[in-house]
Design an enzyme around this catalytic site. Structure first.
Site, mmCIF file in Angstrom:
data_model
loop_
_atom_site.group_PDB
_atom_site.id
_atom_site.type_symbol
_atom_site.label_atom_id
_atom_site.label_comp_id
_atom_site.label_asym_id
_atom_site.label_seq_id
_atom_site.Cartn_x
_atom_site.Cartn_y
_atom_site.Cartn_z
ATOM 1 N N ASP A 82 0.837 -1.209 0.000
ATOM 2 C CA ASP A 82 0.000 0.000 0.000
ATOM 3 C C ASP A 82 0.872 1.259 0.000
ATOM 4 O O ASP A 82 1.837 1.355 0.765
ATOM 5 C CB ASP A 82 -0.847 -0.006 1.285
ATOM 6 C CG ASP A 82 -2.299 0.307 1.031
ATOM 7 O OD1 ASP A 82 -2.646 0.661 -0.115
ATOM 8 O OD2 ASP A 82 -3.088 0.189 1.988
ATOM 9 N N LYS A 110 -0.673 -0.501 -4.285
ATOM 10 C CA LYS A 110 -2.089 -0.077 -4.292
ATOM 11 C C LYS A 110 -2.151 1.376 -3.884
ATOM 12 O O LYS A 110 -1.423 1.797 -2.963
ATOM 13 C CB LYS A 110 -2.913 -0.924 -3.316
ATOM 14 C CG LYS A 110 -4.368 -0.446 -3.219
ATOM 15 C CD LYS A 110 -5.238 -1.396 -2.431
ATOM 16 C CE LYS A 110 -5.153 -1.184 -0.938
ATOM 17 N NZ LYS A 110 -5.539 0.157 -0.462
ATOM 18 N N GLU A 112 -4.994 4.800 -3.273
ATOM 19 C CA GLU A 112 -6.401 5.187 -3.080
ATOM 20 C C GLU A 112 -6.785 6.364 -3.976
ATOM 21 O O GLU A 112 -6.024 7.332 -4.087
ATOM 22 C CB GLU A 112 -6.632 5.597 -1.612
ATOM 23 C CG GLU A 112 -6.537 4.443 -0.649
ATOM 24 C CD GLU A 112 -6.913 4.823 0.786
ATOM 25 O OE1 GLU A 112 -7.473 5.919 1.015
ATOM 26 O OE2 GLU A 112 -6.633 3.997 1.679
ATOM 27 N N GLU A 174 -14.355 -0.563 -1.666
ATOM 28 C CA GLU A 174 -14.553 -0.647 -0.212
ATOM 29 C C GLU A 174 -15.869 -0.005 0.217
ATOM 30 O O GLU A 174 -16.138 1.155 -0.116
ATOM 31 C CB GLU A 174 -13.358 0.023 0.509
ATOM 32 C CG GLU A 174 -13.499 -0.057 2.039
ATOM 33 C CD GLU A 174 -12.231 0.245 2.813
ATOM 34 O OE1 GLU A 174 -11.157 0.416 2.194
ATOM 35 O OE2 GLU A 174 -12.332 0.327 4.061
HETATM 36 O O1 KIV Z 1 -5.056 -0.945 4.006
HETATM 37 C C1 KIV Z 1 -5.811 -1.911 3.836
HETATM 38 O O2 KIV Z 1 -5.732 -2.939 4.516
HETATM 39 C C2 KIV Z 1 -6.815 -1.794 2.789
HETATM 40 C C3 KIV Z 1 -7.940 -2.788 2.800
HETATM 41 C C4 KIV Z 1 -8.959 -2.354 3.788
HETATM 42 C C5 KIV Z 1 -8.501 -2.980 1.459
HETATM 43 O O3 KIV Z 1 -6.756 -0.922 2.004
#
Ligand code: KIV
Length: 249
Positions: A82, A110, A112, A174
């Site tokens: 992330d 990933k 957002e 989400e």
């Molecule tokens: O940070 C995370 O764990 C997420 C999930 C909630 C999809 O983005």
């Protein structure tokens, strides 16, 4: 077998994709042994493992540390790292940060929100990207469901389509209504991975601490498959009793 981003993309409409988060080596090892398709080292680490009240407190250094730990536990599993809050606003800066997450052990990153230019830039430089729309905790004012009225639903549909067109290979949806997740899933060419978004998505992701009951509060949509917190409390209580009573051997 370690799936590439393209392997995961090819599963769309063929095979459901099971993703769980992990933040540590022993949990990553268990998830690899269980056969998850991918592990997300999410910035939820800040809330479920580090005691912060928001994912906004998570830094690049935290993510690098946890991605390394997960990679050592799951050498044969696709790892999604992330991008922490504020690390992915400007394409060039996002690229430098994404490269650090890849060096730490991630196979993809990933991010957002509808950051189409950033996604395009990362993909153009060989970084596979997972998008994330619906509730986006880094910028949300609260954790309520989104996409409930038609304007908001249309915005999220446009965002998901923009994320796919920018080159992401998967997108997390989400906490949106089931019907909207179904509409989005049917209208884009990349797999949708739902969390609190119903069962029509191409796959699901859960926060591991929620799934195994290792926390003190759970989002309304979480599922629990075990009660590990209770097991730890019971074990520690038994140990304390043995030591204090002198029966510990
Ligand atoms: O940070 C995370 O764990 C997420 C999930 C909630 C999809 O983005």
């Amino acid at each position: 077998m370690k799936y590439s981003a393209d392997d995961l993309l090819q599963k769309k409409s063929k095979e459901k994709i099971a993703v769980l988060t992990a933040y540590t080596t022993p949990i990553a090892r268990c998830l690899e042994q269980a056969g998850v398709a991918a592990i997300l080292v999410g910035d939820t680490v800040g809330m479920v493992e580090m005691g912060f009240s928001s994912t906004r407190d998570v830094t690049m250094a935290h993510m690098i540390y946890h991605i390394g730990a997960v990679r050592r536990g799951a050498p044969e599993t696709h790892i999604i790292g992330d991008m922490p809050y504020n690390s992915d606003e400007i394409p060039e800066e996002a690229l430098r940060n994404a490269q650090q997450l890849i060096e730490a052990g991630a196979d993809s990153v990933k991010l957002e929100g509808p950051k189409f230019d950033v996604i395009r830039h990362l993909v153009a430089h060989g970084i596979p990207v997972v998008g994330h729309t619906g509730l986006t905790p880094q910028t949300a004012a609260n954790f309520k469901q989104v996409g409930k009225d038609e304007d908001d639903a249309q915005r999220l549909l446009d965002d998901a389509q923009g994320i796919a067109e920018a080159g992401a290979f998967m997108v997390v949806l989400e906490h949106i209504p089931d019907g909207l997740a179904q509409r989005i899933t049917a209208s884009i060419s990349i797999p949708t991975i739902g969390i609190g978004a119903g069962t029509a998505c191409d796959g699901q992701v859960l926060v591991i601490n929620d799934a195994i009951g290792m926390g003190d509060k759970w989002p309304p949509f979480s599922r629990q498959y075990a009660y590990v917190g209770q097991t730890i409390r019971d074990a520690a209580k038994e140990y304390v009793e043995q030591v204090v009573s002198g029966t510990f051997k």
